[in-house]
Motif scaffolding. Structure first.
Motif, short mmCIF file in Angstrom:
data_model
loop_
_atom_site.label_atom_id
_atom_site.label_comp_id
_atom_site.label_asym_id
_atom_site.label_seq_id
_atom_site.Cartn_x
_atom_site.Cartn_y
_atom_site.Cartn_z
N VAL A 9 0.95 -1.68 -0.18
CA VAL A 9 0.15 0.38 -0.31
C VAL A 9 0.73 1.43 -0.20
O VAL A 9 0.25 2.66 -0.93
N SER A 10 1.73 0.67 0.73
CA SER A 10 2.91 2.68 1.47
C SER A 10 3.19 3.00 -0.47
O SER A 10 3.21 4.10 -1.33
N THR A 11 4.05 1.88 -1.35
CA THR A 11 4.65 1.65 -2.45
C THR A 11 3.42 2.52 -3.49
O THR A 11 3.74 2.97 -4.05
N SER A 12 2.36 1.65 -3.47
CA SER A 12 1.11 2.38 -4.34
C SER A 12 0.56 3.53 -4.08
O SER A 12 0.44 3.67 -5.56
N LEU A 13 0.70 3.57 -2.78
CA LEU A 13 -0.05 4.71 -2.54
C LEU A 13 1.21 6.17 -3.27
O LEU A 13 0.96 6.95 -3.73
N VAL A 14 2.79 6.14 -3.07
CA VAL A 14 3.13 6.75 -4.02
C VAL A 14 3.23 6.69 -5.31
O VAL A 14 3.54 8.10 -6.33
N ILE A 15 3.35 5.51 -5.54
CA ILE A 15 2.87 5.62 -7.34
C ILE A 15 1.58 6.33 -7.40
O ILE A 15 1.17 7.48 -8.84
N LEU A 16 0.74 5.69 -7.26
CA LEU A 16 -0.78 6.52 -7.08
C LEU A 16 -0.87 8.96 -6.92
O LEU A 16 -1.45 8.90 -8.06
N LEU A 17 0.22 8.54 -6.01
CA LEU A 17 0.64 10.21 -5.42
C LEU A 17 1.24 11.02 -7.06
O LEU A 17 1.03 11.51 -7.18
N SER A 18 2.24 10.58 -7.15
CA SER A 18 2.92 10.83 -8.37
C SER A 18 1.91 11.19 -9.43
O SER A 18 2.37 11.14 -10.40
N TYR A 19 1.41 10.08 -9.72
CA TYR A 19 0.68 10.01 -11.15
C TYR A 19 -0.20 11.08 -11.22
O TYR A 19 -1.42 11.32 -12.03
N ILE A 20 -1.26 11.07 -9.85
CA ILE A 20 -2.48 12.12 -9.61
C ILE A 20 -1.48 13.27 -10.22
O ILE A 20 -2.20 14.57 -10.79
N CYS A 21 -0.42 14.07 -9.51
CA CYS A 21 0.69 15.13 -9.24
C CYS A 21 0.97 15.19 -11.72
O CYS A 21 0.39 16.27 -11.65
N ILE A 22 0.82 14.02 -11.92
CA ILE A 22 1.14 14.05 -13.36
C ILE A 22 0.75 14.28 -14.08
O ILE A 22 0.77 15.89 -15.07
#
Length: 323
Positions: free
Chosen positions: A206-219
């Motif tokens: 969940v922590s790594t997928s959250l980093v990925i999700l937030l990164s792509y929301i910003c992108i």
């Protein structure tokens, strides 16, 4: 013998029950494994020898390919030997080592995918700060932290999986030593071990997928604000390969490890084959076929090899010594 603390020899029941399908499966999985080795090792060598690929993105990609090769090599050669020879016994120490190394590199790959998403976030959302934020020192620190967290997590997974008392028959209904099939052989209560494994797998996943999700929301927000259509297309194209790898990897991992033990079924072997054998083979193609820089580097290496071959042919034909 039940309930003691001896170190048993396990029997891996494998992926195929029928002898008639073992030979075709051996040929198929051998081909997949060879392609995995050539693709991932080739991508690593390409990143190391081509100066234009000496960037943070390809630095992380080379470690991602290393993780692919390592955890696939922990599983595939053993599976191929069992399919070919039918010798499915594995010692307790061998089973522990296989699981620990596998858990280490799979967990490392989760964190590397998150690091790669953060890299793309900085590159697209803060391009002027990219060189400062993702410096060479930061790259090594991010990779080192990924491996450190993976190593500590693997120790916890391994101690919880193999810390109990095992009962016979010591038959693991799988083609490698994995959490759920091994825990089924434990005589003592495994509820606490299962909960610890589930919690740590959830934290890592969940922590790594959250980093990925937030990164792509910003992108996505940054890309949608771009006025130029070619710039938007270029940004999306840069992220497409990573998103595809994330989908393939996390989809099967969540199916396997973020569900209660009671819900595991025969589909687990199919899912395991996909993320231990198939996904490591696909990743080099995903990143090379969709990436102009990698394809350009491959073309450059091919031209160099052709030129060298031509020079050697000229020398042998005309008897001219090479300078």
């Amino acid at each position: 013998m039940g309930g003691n603390h001896t170190q048993p020899t396990f029997i891996l029941l494998g992926i195929a029950g029928s002898l008639g399908v073992q030979a075709p499966l051996f040929g198929l999985f051998l081909l997949i494994y060879l392609v995995t080795l050539v693709g991932n090792v080739g991508l690593m060598v390409l990143v190391w020898v081509i100066p234009r690929l000496h960037t943070p993105m390809y630095f992380f990609l080379s470690h991602f390919s290393l993780a692919d090769v390592c955890y696939s090599s922990v599983v595939s050669p053993r599976m191929l030997r069992d399919l070919l020879l039918g010798h499915k016994a594995i010692s307790w120490a061998g089973c522990v080592a296989q699981f620990h190394i596998f858990a280490f590199f799979v967990t490392a790959e989760c964190h590397l995918l998150a690091v790669m998403a953060y890299d793309r976030h900085v590159a697209i959302c803060h391009p002027l700060l990219y060189v400062t934020v993702i410096s060479s020192r930061v790259c090594w620190q991010l990779v080192a932290w990924s491996y450190l967290i993976a190593f500590l997590s693997a120790i916890i997974y391994t101690s919880c999986t193999f810390g109990g008392s095992f009962c016979g028959p010591y038959q693991i209904d799988h083609f490698f030593c994995d959490v759920s099939p091994v825990l089924k052989l434990v005589c003592s209560d495994t509820h606490s071990s299962e909960m610890v494994i589930f919690v740590f797998a959830t934290i890592n996943g969940v922590s790594t997928s959250l980093v990925i999700l937030l990164s792509y929301i910003c992108i996505l927000r940054t890309v949608l604000r771009m006025s130029s259509a070619p710039s938007r297309a270029r940004a999306f194209h840069t992220c497409a390969s990573h998103l595809l790898s994330v989908s393939l990897f996390y989809g099967t991992l969540f199916f396997m490890y973020l569900q209660p033990a009671s819900r595991h079924s025969s589909l687990d072997k199919v899912a395991s084959v996909f993320y231990t054998v198939v996904t490591p083979m696909l990743n080099p193609f995903i990143y090379s076929l969709r990436n102009k820089e990698v394809k350009g580097a491959l073309g450059k290496c091919r031209r160099r090899m052709l030129n060298r071959c031509q020079c050697k042919r000229d020398v042998s034909t005309h008897g001219i010594k090479e300078p």
